[in-house]
Design a protein around this motif. Structure first.
Motif, PDB file in Angstrom:
ATOM      1  N   ARG A  82       8.553  81.248  -1.808  1.00 18.89           N
ATOM      2  CA  ARG A  82       9.911  81.607  -1.363  1.00 18.89           C
ATOM      3  C   ARG A  82       9.887  82.481  -0.115  1.00 18.89           C
ATOM      4  N   ASP A  83       8.740  83.149   0.150  1.00 18.11           N
ATOM      5  CA  ASP A  83       8.622  83.979   1.353  1.00 18.11           C
ATOM      6  C   ASP A  83       8.659  83.140   2.627  1.00 18.11           C
ATOM      7  N   LEU A  84       8.512  81.822   2.491  1.00 18.61           N
ATOM      8  CA  LEU A  84       8.477  80.927   3.647  1.00 18.61           C
ATOM      9  C   LEU A  84       9.820  80.249   3.887  1.00 18.61           C
ATOM     10  N   GLN A  85      10.855  80.701   3.198  1.00 18.30           N
ATOM     11  CA  GLN A  85      12.201  80.170   3.430  1.00 18.30           C
ATOM     12  C   GLN A  85      12.537  80.244   4.923  1.00 18.30           C
ATOM     13  N   GLY A  86      13.104  79.166   5.441  1.00 17.53           N
ATOM     14  CA  GLY A  86      13.445  79.103   6.850  1.00 17.53           C
ATOM     15  C   GLY A  86      12.430  78.332   7.679  1.00 17.53           C
ATOM     16  N   LYS A  87      11.310  77.974   7.048  1.00 24.55           N
ATOM     17  CA  LYS A  87      10.295  77.170   7.729  1.00 24.55           C
ATOM     18  C   LYS A  87      10.139  75.833   7.009  1.00 24.55           C
ATOM     19  N   ALA A  88       9.678  74.837   7.749  1.00 27.80           N
ATOM     20  CA  ALA A  88       9.203  73.615   7.088  1.00 27.80           C
ATOM     21  C   ALA A  88       7.826  73.945   6.528  1.00 27.80           C
ATOM     22  N   VAL A  89       7.581  73.567   5.273  1.00 29.53           N
ATOM     23  CA  VAL A  89       6.331  73.948   4.613  1.00 29.53           C
ATOM     24  C   VAL A  89       5.608  72.702   4.113  1.00 29.53           C
ATOM     25  N   LEU A  90       4.341  72.599   4.475  1.00 25.01           N
ATOM     26  CA  LEU A  90       3.482  71.541   3.957  1.00 25.01           C
ATOM     27  C   LEU A  90       2.658  72.146   2.829  1.00 25.01           C
ATOM     28  N   VAL A  91       2.925  71.710   1.601  1.00 25.25           N
ATOM     29  CA  VAL A  91       2.198  72.177   0.420  1.00 25.25           C
ATOM     30  C   VAL A  91       1.212  71.077   0.026  1.00 25.25           C
ATOM     31  N   ASN A  92      -0.069  71.436  -0.021  1.00 27.45           N
ATOM     32  CA  ASN A  92      -1.108  70.458  -0.341  1.00 27.45           C
ATOM     33  C   ASN A  92      -1.917  70.947  -1.529  1.00 27.45           C
ATOM     34  N   LEU A  93      -1.974  70.137  -2.588  1.00 28.40           N
ATOM     35  CA  LEU A  93      -2.795  70.451  -3.762  1.00 28.40           C
ATOM     36  C   LEU A  93      -4.157  69.796  -3.577  1.00 28.40           C
ATOM     37  N   TRP A  94      -5.228  70.566  -3.734  1.00 25.67           N
ATOM     38  CA  TRP A  94      -6.566  70.049  -3.493  1.00 25.67           C
ATOM     39  C   TRP A  94      -7.577  70.805  -4.354  1.00 25.67           C
ATOM     40  N   ALA A  95      -8.808  70.334  -4.334  1.00 29.17           N
ATOM     41  CA  ALA A  95      -9.908  71.033  -4.996  1.00 29.17           C
ATOM     42  C   ALA A  95     -11.207  70.690  -4.274  1.00 29.17           C
ATOM     43  N   SER A  96     -12.159  71.600  -4.334  1.00 34.08           N
ATOM     44  CA  SER A  96     -13.426  71.403  -3.616  1.00 34.08           C
ATOM     45  C   SER A  96     -14.251  70.260  -4.186  1.00 34.08           C
TER      46      SER A  96
END
Length: 203
Positions: A82-96
C-alpha cells in the motif's frame, strides 16, 4: 586398445544419462534449466498481456487503495504494498529453485533499469523458505530490483499455485494485468504500456 562403435555408443549413452542425473539431482538443475528456458524466451513466443487501465471504471476504487500486503525487505525491514499507492506496480512471485523464474529475471532486471522509478515500482516477492538462498541469488546475479519476502499469507489477488506469476497494479490499486508462467517483459511494447498506465493514472 581400440573400442568398437557399439562400445562407444554405450559409453556415450551412459555418459549422457550420468550428465542428465547430475543436472537433475544437484544444484545445477535450476541454472541449467533456467538457461534453456531463457533461450526459449528469446524466441519472443512468451509475451505477457500488456497492462492497461480498466476503461469502464475510472478513478480510485471505492474505499481507497485496496492492497494491504505486509512484506519484509531483503534486510528484514517491514514494508507494505500500500506504500506504493500512486505508482504502477509490477509484482512478481518467484523462487530461487524455480527455473522459469530464473529464466525471466534478466529481462525483468533490464526492464527495471529502464523505467521511471518515480512512477513505476517493482515488488519481486521471493517465496523461498530459506531467505538466504534468495539473497545469494540476487547478489550473485547483481540484480538491483527491490526484493521482498511475504510477512503474512498473500491475499488471493496476488497468491498463485504456479510461479512465476506477475501481477500489474495500477496507481489506484486496480489490477491491470496478470500473467502466470514465465514471460519476456523486456520489450518496448511492455515498457510503453507500463509507463502509460503509470502516467495516465497518477493520483
Amino acid at each position: 586398445m581400440q573400442l568398437s562403435k557399439s562400445t562407444w555408443g554405450t559409453a556415450l549413452q551412459w555418459g549422457g544419462l550420468a550428465a542428465f542425473l547430475l543436472i537433475l539431482l544437484t544444484d545445477l538443475r535450476t541454472p541449467v534449466l533456467g538457461g534453456v528456458q531463457r533461450a526459449l524466451l528469446a524466441t519472443g513466443l512468451w509475451r505477457p498481456a500488456l497492462p492497461a487501465a480498466p476503461a469502464s471504471a475510472p478513478g480510485q476504487p471505492t474505499g481507497g487503495y485496496p492492497h494491504n500486503v505486509p512484506l519484509l525487505t531483503l534486510d528484514g525491514q517491514p514494508a507494505n504494498l500500500r506504500d506504493l499507492q500512486g505508482k504502477a506496480v509490477l509484482v512478481n512471485l518467484w523462487a530461487s529453485w524455480c527455473p522459469p523464474c530464473v529464466a525471466e529475471m534478466p529481462g525483468l532486471q533490464k526492464l527495471y533499469a529502464q523505467v521511471d522509478k518515480r512512477k513505476v515500482a517493482f515488488v519481486m516477492v521471493s517465496l523461498d523458505q530459506n531467505h538466504e538462498k534468495a539473497r545469494r541469488l540476487v547478489a550473485r546475479k547483481g540484480y538491483t530490483f527491490p526484493v521482498y519476502f511475504p510477512a503474512a499469507p498473500l491475499p488471493p489477488t496476488f497468491d498463485s499455485e504456479s510461479i512465476p506469476t506477475t501481477v500489474i497494479v495500477g496507481p489506484d490499486g486496480r489490477i491491470a494485468a496478470r500473467h502466470e508462467g514465465m514471460a519476456d517483459y523486456d520489450t518496448p511494447e511492455f515498457k510503453a504500456a507500463l509507463e502509460k498506465l503509470a502516467s495516465s493514472g497518477q493520483l
